[in-house]
Design an enzyme around this catalytic site. Structure first.
Site, mmCIF file in Angstrom:
data_model
loop_
_atom_site.group_PDB
_atom_site.id
_atom_site.type_symbol
_atom_site.label_atom_id
_atom_site.label_comp_id
_atom_site.label_asym_id
_atom_site.label_seq_id
_atom_site.Cartn_x
_atom_site.Cartn_y
_atom_site.Cartn_z
ATOM 1 N N ASP A 63 0.831 -1.202 0.000
ATOM 2 C CA ASP A 63 0.000 0.000 0.000
ATOM 3 C C ASP A 63 0.869 1.256 0.000
ATOM 4 O OD1 ASP A 63 -1.582 2.212 1.678
ATOM 5 O OD2 ASP A 63 -3.020 0.917 0.651
ATOM 6 N N ARG A 64 0.614 2.126 -0.976
ATOM 7 C CA ARG A 64 1.436 3.319 -1.134
ATOM 8 C C ARG A 64 1.201 4.322 -0.007
ATOM 9 N NH1 ARG A 64 -0.476 -0.312 -3.812
ATOM 10 N NH2 ARG A 64 -2.251 0.960 -4.455
ATOM 11 N N CYS A 86 -2.062 5.295 -10.884
ATOM 12 C CA CYS A 86 -2.145 5.373 -9.428
ATOM 13 C C CYS A 86 -1.497 6.678 -9.030
ATOM 14 C CB CYS A 86 -1.445 4.199 -8.759
ATOM 15 S SG CYS A 86 -1.306 4.386 -6.950
ATOM 16 N N ASN A 87 -2.277 7.593 -8.479
ATOM 17 C CA ASN A 87 -1.743 8.902 -8.122
ATOM 18 C C ASN A 87 -0.683 8.805 -7.032
ATOM 19 O OD1 ASN A 87 -3.620 11.315 -9.361
ATOM 20 N ND2 ASN A 87 -4.762 9.404 -9.123
ATOM 21 N N THR A 88 -0.956 8.031 -5.987
ATOM 22 C CA THR A 88 -0.031 7.971 -4.853
ATOM 23 C C THR A 88 1.316 7.406 -5.265
ATOM 24 O OG1 THR A 88 -1.993 7.523 -3.494
ATOM 25 C CG2 THR A 88 0.135 7.361 -2.417
ATOM 26 N N ALA A 89 1.333 6.503 -6.248
ATOM 27 C CA ALA A 89 2.596 5.950 -6.733
ATOM 28 C C ALA A 89 3.518 7.024 -7.277
ATOM 29 C CB ALA A 89 2.330 4.900 -7.811
ATOM 30 N N THR A 125 -5.995 10.023 -1.730
ATOM 31 C CA THR A 125 -5.624 9.298 -0.514
ATOM 32 C C THR A 125 -4.888 10.231 0.439
ATOM 33 O OG1 THR A 125 -3.456 8.611 -1.339
ATOM 34 C CG2 THR A 125 -5.340 7.165 -1.840
ATOM 35 N N LYS A 159 -12.042 -0.335 -3.213
ATOM 36 C CA LYS A 159 -11.091 -1.447 -3.176
ATOM 37 C C LYS A 159 -11.757 -2.730 -2.682
ATOM 38 C CE LYS A 159 -6.968 1.455 -2.622
ATOM 39 N NZ LYS A 159 -6.435 1.192 -3.962
ATOM 40 N N CYS A 219 -7.365 10.349 -7.178
ATOM 41 C CA CYS A 219 -7.169 8.926 -6.895
ATOM 42 C C CYS A 219 -7.934 8.177 -7.966
ATOM 43 C CB CYS A 219 -7.679 8.556 -5.513
ATOM 44 S SG CYS A 219 -7.634 6.763 -5.184
#
Length: 233
Positions: free
Chosen positions: A49-50, A84-87, A128, A168, A198
């Site tokens: 999980d990022r 994936c934005n957080t990535a 997120t 999710k 997200c």
């Protein structure tokens, strides 16, 4: 000559990856199958999980993402997208691991906002907690004089995170209701526009959400459009 090949580093999460591929097809000008963009998808939902890595010193997702980048590089991709934005907190590391250009999702969104609403100065970010904590969007948008607001002050009651978790878990209808309420709250707080930062939000929320009178920009849309423009000119 083979058509350009797009690589997708996905699985973060699976619904978001599927949604991005649908949007890629929708935004590609094509009259038949053979005119669409050739795509290879590396989807690894076991990637740690990022947000947990950013917020809680959780397991580092980089090794898993590096494996995906290497796979896409070796497959001969001409461009890589990461839905994936957080990535994108690790964008510099990922881009340095390959000679293949990697599209930056935040740059794609910022360019779209600038084209469509250059006078918008306050943007409500639906992302997120990890994306917000890492200031992935803020670093880019504040360069053009824009201000970013969010709902992280609500702590465990933040409806954006609740909606993302519902996506999710596959509870899409419930997620849509929760995220729509979050969008209304951001508009009530003064957001002149919303960013779906997200891709799990992108997977379930309409543009704009029901009963929200401000425009919205979807990171998955922006990423898909940027890929089409770069591969098709």
């Amino acid at each position: 000559m083979m058509s350009p090949l797009l690589g997708v580093l996905g699985g973060m999460g699976p619904a978001a990856t599927a949604d991005f591929l649908a949007k890629l097809a929708a935004y590609t000008p094509a009259a038949r199958d053979q005119e669409h963009i050739a795509t290879i998808v590396y989807s690894d939902p076991t990637t740690p999980d990022r947000s947990d890595a950013i917020l809680n010193d959780g397991e580092n997702p980089l090794p898993a993402m590096f494996r995906g980048i290497a796979f896409l590089d070796e497959a001969g991709c001409d461009l890589i997208a990461i839905p994936c934005n957080t990535a994108h907190h690790w964008y510099d590391d990922l881009a340095a691991a390959t000679t293949v250009p990697v599209v930056h999702i935040v740059d794609a969104v910022a360019a779209q906002v600038e084209r469509e609403a250059p006078d918008t100065t306050v943007l409500g970010l639906m992302a997120t907690d990890g994306t917000i904590q890492a200031r992935i969007y803020e670093k880019v948008l504040t360069q053009s004089g824009r201000r970013v607001i969010d709902l992280t002050d609500l702590g465990p009651d933040n409806p954006v995170m609740a909606g993302i978790r519902a996506v999710k878990a596959g509870a899409l209808d419930g997620a849509r209701d929760i995220l729509t309420a979050a969008a209304r709250e951001l508009a009530a707080r003064g957001a002149q526009g919303l960013i779906y930062g997200c891709t799990d939000v992108s997977a379930v929320l309409d543009i704009p959400p029901d009963d929200v009178d401000v425009p919205a920009w979807d990171a998955a849309d922006a990423l898909a459009i940027s890929c089409v423009n770069r591969l098709r000119g």
